[in-house]
Design a protein around this motif. Sequence first.
Motif, short mmCIF file in Angstrom:
data_model
loop_
_atom_site.label_atom_id
_atom_site.label_comp_id
_atom_site.label_asym_id
_atom_site.label_seq_id
_atom_site.Cartn_x
_atom_site.Cartn_y
_atom_site.Cartn_z
N PRO A 97 0.84 -1.21 0.00
CA PRO A 97 0.00 0.00 0.00
C PRO A 97 0.87 1.25 0.00
N MET A 98 1.21 1.76 -1.15
CA MET A 98 2.03 2.97 -1.23
C MET A 98 1.64 3.76 -2.47
N GLN A 99 2.04 5.04 -2.45
CA GLN A 99 1.79 5.94 -3.57
C GLN A 99 3.10 6.62 -3.94
N ILE A 100 3.10 7.28 -5.10
CA ILE A 100 4.29 8.04 -5.52
C ILE A 100 4.56 9.12 -4.48
N GLY A 101 5.81 9.20 -4.04
CA GLY A 101 6.19 10.17 -3.02
C GLY A 101 6.29 9.56 -1.63
N ASP A 102 5.76 8.34 -1.46
CA ASP A 102 5.87 7.65 -0.17
C ASP A 102 7.29 7.12 0.02
N VAL A 103 7.61 6.79 1.28
CA VAL A 103 8.90 6.17 1.60
C VAL A 103 8.67 4.68 1.76
N ALA A 104 9.48 3.88 1.07
CA ALA A 104 9.31 2.43 1.12
C ALA A 104 9.59 1.91 2.52
N ALA A 105 8.67 1.09 3.01
CA ALA A 105 8.81 0.54 4.36
C ALA A 105 9.62 -0.74 4.37
N GLN A 106 9.99 -1.25 3.19
CA GLN A 106 10.76 -2.49 3.11
C GLN A 106 11.41 -2.59 1.74
N ASP A 107 12.38 -3.49 1.63
CA ASP A 107 12.95 -3.79 0.33
C ASP A 107 11.92 -4.55 -0.50
N ILE A 108 11.82 -4.19 -1.78
CA ILE A 108 10.93 -4.90 -2.69
C ILE A 108 11.78 -5.48 -3.80
N LEU A 109 11.74 -6.80 -3.94
CA LEU A 109 12.58 -7.50 -4.90
C LEU A 109 11.77 -7.94 -6.11
N ALA A 110 12.45 -8.07 -7.23
CA ALA A 110 11.80 -8.55 -8.45
C ALA A 110 11.48 -10.03 -8.30
N PRO A 111 10.23 -10.41 -8.45
CA PRO A 111 9.87 -11.83 -8.27
C PRO A 111 10.35 -12.71 -9.41
N TYR A 112 10.67 -12.12 -10.55
CA TYR A 112 11.16 -12.90 -11.69
C TYR A 112 11.86 -11.93 -12.65
N SER A 113 12.61 -12.47 -13.61
CA SER A 113 13.33 -11.64 -14.57
C SER A 113 12.34 -11.01 -15.55
N LEU A 114 12.62 -9.75 -15.90
CA LEU A 114 11.68 -9.03 -16.79
C LEU A 114 12.41 -7.89 -17.49
N SER A 115 12.12 -7.71 -18.77
CA SER A 115 12.58 -6.55 -19.54
C SER A 115 11.35 -5.86 -20.12
N PHE A 116 11.34 -4.52 -20.04
CA PHE A 116 10.18 -3.79 -20.57
C PHE A 116 10.62 -2.41 -21.02
N GLU A 117 9.82 -1.83 -21.90
CA GLU A 117 10.07 -0.46 -22.35
C GLU A 117 9.57 0.51 -21.30
N SER A 118 10.46 1.35 -20.81
CA SER A 118 10.08 2.34 -19.81
C SER A 118 9.51 3.57 -20.50
N GLU A 119 8.21 3.76 -20.38
CA GLU A 119 7.58 4.92 -21.00
C GLU A 119 8.08 6.21 -20.37
N ILE A 120 8.33 6.19 -19.08
CA ILE A 120 8.77 7.40 -18.37
C ILE A 120 10.17 7.81 -18.82
N LEU A 121 11.12 6.86 -18.81
CA LEU A 121 12.49 7.18 -19.21
C LEU A 121 12.57 7.52 -20.70
N THR A 122 11.75 6.85 -21.51
CA THR A 122 11.73 7.16 -22.94
C THR A 122 11.24 8.58 -23.17
N GLU A 123 10.20 8.97 -22.46
CA GLU A 123 9.67 10.33 -22.62
C GLU A 123 10.67 11.37 -22.13
#
Length: 293
Positions: free
Chosen positions: A45-71
């Motif tokens: 339960p978090m929103q943009i601007g919140d501070v992460a309460a724990q480490d969040i790890l990638a559950p599996y390998s994934l590659s994707f196009e980042s719309e934010i970084l591309t823009e």
Amino acid sequence: MNNSTKDQRHLFRPGILKTLILIVAGIIAFFMLILPDSFRQSSFPMQIGDVAAQDILAPYSLSFESEILTERARQDAAKAVEPIYLPTDPSIGRRQVERLRTVLYFITTVRQDSFASMDQKISDIQAIEDVNLSEETIINILQLSDTRWTAIEIEATSVLEQIMRNTLREGDIFAARRNIPSLIDFAFPEDQANIVVELVDPFIVPNSLLSDELTSNAIEEARQSVEPVIRSFISGETLVRLGQIIRDVEWEALQRYGLIQPSDSFQDAIGAGVLTLLICVVIFLYFNFRKGD
């Protein structure tokens, strides 16, 4: 005993039983629609601007196009595009020189008007729209001899022609106006040189204009030339660290993994309710058709 048996029979009459089945089916359908999203969203339960309460790890390998970084890359490319100007237009310089000559001719006419008083002459020259001469400069002009005034006319026209032969863009106008005194013949006294400056200054304008169309096309080409930015994570890689502020880039990665499904729960509930209502209507119509059969 007979009354209890009658109540049970009344309770399990086909019409009431169908209604109960319809209500129970509707409730089950509604919760089946909204509970999965609720459980999935509550895991982080978090929103943009919140501070992460724990480490969040990638559950599996994934590659994707980042719309934010591309823009962002496209915006940087667009900002790097220099404004595109049209070639120097000589007609602009000619038009400005002609306007100056018209003003000079009018001032000469006012100077030679033997029937007008000094105040009337000052008022007439102040009424000229193309220039904004100070009253002191106007008086100096009116007091000049014809020879000196003719020399000023020629010098003012010559100086403006020299300036307008150069390529002038909007950002060059200030420097061009400051350069007027250096182009005036040193033979002119300072007060007469100042008259030339005041006469020439208003007529200096850009002769190389910004092309909005060409600039827009160049910006669009620069944006299109940017390749999509691909982000890759391996299983177990840290997506967000403990105490890290959730930015849009981290938020995008979490969304791609389905770890956060930002949505409006109220709108989801309405949608689920509408779908449940449709299911209930279908069941109700089914029961009625079976009854008819």
